[in-house]
Write a protein that holds these residues in place. Structure first.
Motif, PDB file in Angstrom:
ATOM      1  N   PRO A   1      39.604  -6.384  28.446  1.00  0.00           N
ATOM      2  CA  PRO A   1      39.622  -5.090  27.757  1.00  0.00           C
ATOM      3  C   PRO A   1      38.602  -4.980  26.613  1.00  0.00           C
ATOM      4  CG  PRO A   1      41.854  -5.793  28.213  1.00  0.00           C
ATOM      5  CD  PRO A   1      40.949  -6.946  28.585  1.00  0.00           C
ATOM      6  N   GLY A   2      38.481  -6.024  25.815  1.00  0.00           N
ATOM      7  CA  GLY A   2      37.525  -5.991  24.704  1.00  0.00           C
ATOM      8  C   GLY A   2      36.089  -5.897  25.182  1.00  0.00           C
ATOM      9  N   HIS A   3      35.738  -6.718  26.152  1.00  0.00           N
ATOM     10  CA  HIS A   3      34.378  -6.707  26.699  1.00  0.00           C
ATOM     11  C   HIS A   3      34.092  -5.362  27.366  1.00  0.00           C
ATOM     12  CE1 HIS A   3      30.638  -8.215  28.276  1.00  0.00           C
ATOM     13  NE2 HIS A   3      31.013  -7.907  29.517  1.00  0.00           N
ATOM     14  N   PHE A   4      35.094  -4.840  28.076  1.00  0.00           N
ATOM     15  CA  PHE A   4      34.929  -3.543  28.737  1.00  0.00           C
ATOM     16  C   PHE A   4      34.650  -2.452  27.708  1.00  0.00           C
ATOM     17  CE2 PHE A   4      36.997   0.469  29.981  1.00  0.00           C
ATOM     18  CZ  PHE A   4      36.150   0.828  31.015  1.00  0.00           C
ATOM     19  N   SER A   5      35.446  -2.380  26.659  1.00  0.00           N
ATOM     20  CA  SER A   5      35.264  -1.337  25.642  1.00  0.00           C
ATOM     21  C   SER A   5      33.888  -1.411  24.992  1.00  0.00           C
ATOM     22  CB  SER A   5      36.345  -1.442  24.563  1.00  0.00           C
ATOM     23  OG  SER A   5      37.587  -1.074  25.088  1.00  0.00           O
ATOM     24  N   ARG A   6      33.479  -2.623  24.615  1.00  0.00           N
ATOM     25  CA  ARG A   6      32.165  -2.790  23.985  1.00  0.00           C
ATOM     26  C   ARG A   6      31.039  -2.437  24.947  1.00  0.00           C
ATOM     27  NH1 ARG A   6      34.946  -7.199  22.255  1.00  0.00           N
ATOM     28  NH2 ARG A   6      33.985  -8.564  23.803  1.00  0.00           N
ATOM     29  N   SER A   7      31.159  -2.900  26.180  1.00  0.00           N
ATOM     30  CA  SER A   7      30.119  -2.641  27.178  1.00  0.00           C
ATOM     31  C   SER A   7      30.040  -1.162  27.538  1.00  0.00           C
ATOM     32  CB  SER A   7      30.371  -3.467  28.443  1.00  0.00           C
ATOM     33  OG  SER A   7      30.324  -4.834  28.158  1.00  0.00           O
ATOM     34  N   PHE A   8      31.182  -0.519  27.658  1.00  0.00           N
ATOM     35  CA  PHE A   8      31.222   0.902  27.994  1.00  0.00           C
ATOM     36  C   PHE A   8      30.517   1.708  26.895  1.00  0.00           C
ATOM     37  CE2 PHE A   8      32.818   5.150  28.532  1.00  0.00           C
ATOM     38  CZ  PHE A   8      33.004   5.292  29.900  1.00  0.00           C
ATOM     39  N   ARG A   9      30.860   1.410  25.656  1.00  0.00           N
ATOM     40  CA  ARG A   9      30.237   2.134  24.547  1.00  0.00           C
ATOM     41  C   ARG A   9      28.732   1.887  24.499  1.00  0.00           C
ATOM     42  NH1 ARG A   9      32.633   3.723  19.162  1.00  0.00           N
ATOM     43  NH2 ARG A   9      30.865   4.657  18.139  1.00  0.00           N
ATOM     44  N   SER A  10      28.334   0.669  24.759  1.00  0.00           N
ATOM     45  CA  SER A  10      26.910   0.344  24.765  1.00  0.00           C
ATOM     46  C   SER A  10      26.178   1.080  25.886  1.00  0.00           C
ATOM     47  CB  SER A  10      26.739  -1.167  24.927  1.00  0.00           C
ATOM     48  OG  SER A  10      25.385  -1.501  25.053  1.00  0.00           O
ATOM     49  N   ALA A  11      26.793   1.151  27.054  1.00  0.00           N
ATOM     50  CA  ALA A  11      26.145   1.771  28.214  1.00  0.00           C
ATOM     51  C   ALA A  11      26.151   3.295  28.158  1.00  0.00           C
ATOM     52  CB  ALA A  11      26.821   1.300  29.501  1.00  0.00           C
ATOM     53  N   PHE A  12      27.255   3.889  27.681  1.00  0.00           N
ATOM     54  CA  PHE A  12      27.418   5.339  27.782  1.00  0.00           C
ATOM     55  C   PHE A  12      27.467   6.067  26.443  1.00  0.00           C
ATOM     56  CE2 PHE A  12      29.574   3.607  31.650  1.00  0.00           C
ATOM     57  CZ  PHE A  12      28.580   3.968  32.541  1.00  0.00           C
ATOM     58  N   GLY A  13      27.419   5.328  25.335  1.00  0.00           N
ATOM     59  CA  GLY A  13      27.340   5.962  24.024  1.00  0.00           C
ATOM     60  C   GLY A  13      28.644   6.470  23.447  1.00  0.00           C
ATOM     61  N   GLU A  14      29.758   6.191  24.091  1.00  0.00           N
ATOM     62  CA  GLU A  14      31.059   6.576  23.565  1.00  0.00           C
ATOM     63  C   GLU A  14      32.118   5.634  24.111  1.00  0.00           C
ATOM     64  OE1 GLU A  14      32.332  10.548  24.821  1.00  0.00           O
ATOM     65  OE2 GLU A  14      31.035  10.384  26.559  1.00  0.00           O
ATOM     66  N   THR A  15      33.259   5.613  23.457  1.00  0.00           N
ATOM     67  CA  THR A  15      34.330   4.719  23.887  1.00  0.00           C
ATOM     68  C   THR A  15      34.953   5.237  25.187  1.00  0.00           C
ATOM     69  OG1 THR A  15      36.070   5.902  22.701  1.00  0.00           O
ATOM     70  CG2 THR A  15      34.876   4.164  21.474  1.00  0.00           C
ATOM     71  N   PRO A  16      35.633   4.375  25.922  1.00  0.00           N
ATOM     72  CA  PRO A  16      36.312   4.839  27.136  1.00  0.00           C
ATOM     73  C   PRO A  16      37.320   5.957  26.841  1.00  0.00           C
ATOM     74  CG  PRO A  16      36.253   2.450  27.118  1.00  0.00           C
ATOM     75  CD  PRO A  16      35.740   2.908  25.779  1.00  0.00           C
ATOM     76  N   TYR A  17      38.074   5.835  25.767  1.00  0.00           N
ATOM     77  CA  TYR A  17      39.049   6.861  25.415  1.00  0.00           C
ATOM     78  C   TYR A  17      38.361   8.194  25.129  1.00  0.00           C
ATOM     79  CZ  TYR A  17      42.578   9.513  22.918  1.00  0.00           C
ATOM     80  OH  TYR A  17      43.439  10.502  22.518  1.00  0.00           O
ATOM     81  N   SER A  18      37.280   8.139  24.380  1.00  0.00           N
ATOM     82  CA  SER A  18      36.546   9.355  24.050  1.00  0.00           C
ATOM     83  C   SER A  18      35.988  10.015  25.306  1.00  0.00           C
ATOM     84  CB  SER A  18      35.410   9.004  23.076  1.00  0.00           C
ATOM     85  OG  SER A  18      34.675  10.145  22.758  1.00  0.00           O
ATOM     86  N   TYR A  19      35.450   9.207  26.213  1.00  0.00           N
ATOM     87  CA  TYR A  19      34.926   9.738  27.470  1.00  0.00           C
ATOM     88  C   TYR A  19      36.033  10.404  28.281  1.00  0.00           C
ATOM     89  CZ  TYR A  19      32.579  10.052  31.956  1.00  0.00           C
ATOM     90  OH  TYR A  19      32.046  10.529  33.130  1.00  0.00           O
TER      91      TYR A  19
END
Length: 140
Positions: free
Chosen positions: A37-55
């Protein structure tokens, strides 16, 4: 970021796009991406510019706007139809992203004014307060 990680993140983003009305959380999405979960959240934000929750909430608000424009559902019905479980949280987030309450948005006239869908999508996507100055009204 490696190509394989991007592919996994896109898979999780696709799940959010498709299943936005389902109860989704970071651990479940991280499993889709085969990440912690931690790696996913950081990677998602890095790739797409926002957190998974925000997206996910942006997707839900986009869908809510479409349902509210139709005018045949109440705000409460729309809230639950897009996967939100709290009317108060939904209304607060909607107002934050759209700039007006769901009720006010629903009451407005939304007749087609001849704007192509590809352009309308750019201008009707919910914008967070901090992004308004960055994105502006250009197509960039």
């Amino acid at each position: 970021m490696e190509l394989e990680d991007l592919r996994r993140l896109r898979r999780a983003r696709d799940v959010m796009d498709r299943d936005y009305a389902e109860p989704l959380d970071v651990p479940a999405l991280a499993r889709v991406a085969l990440m912690s979960p931690g790696h996913f959240s950081r990677s998602f934000r890095s790739a797409f510019g926002e957190t998974p929750y925000s997206y996910l909430m942006t997707r839900r608000i986009e869908r809510a706007k479409a349902l509210l424009r139709r005018g045949d559902l109440s705000v409460t019905e729309v809230c639950f139809a897009v996967g939100c479980t709290s009317l108060g949280s939904f209304s607060s987030r909607f107002t934050e992203l759209v700039g007006e309450s769901p009720s006010a948005y629903r009451a407005r006239d939304h007749r087609d004014q001849g704007i192509p869908a590809c352009i309308a999508k750019i201008y009707t996507r919910p914008v967070r307060n901090g992004e308004a100055g960055v994105r502006g009204r250009g197509l960039a």
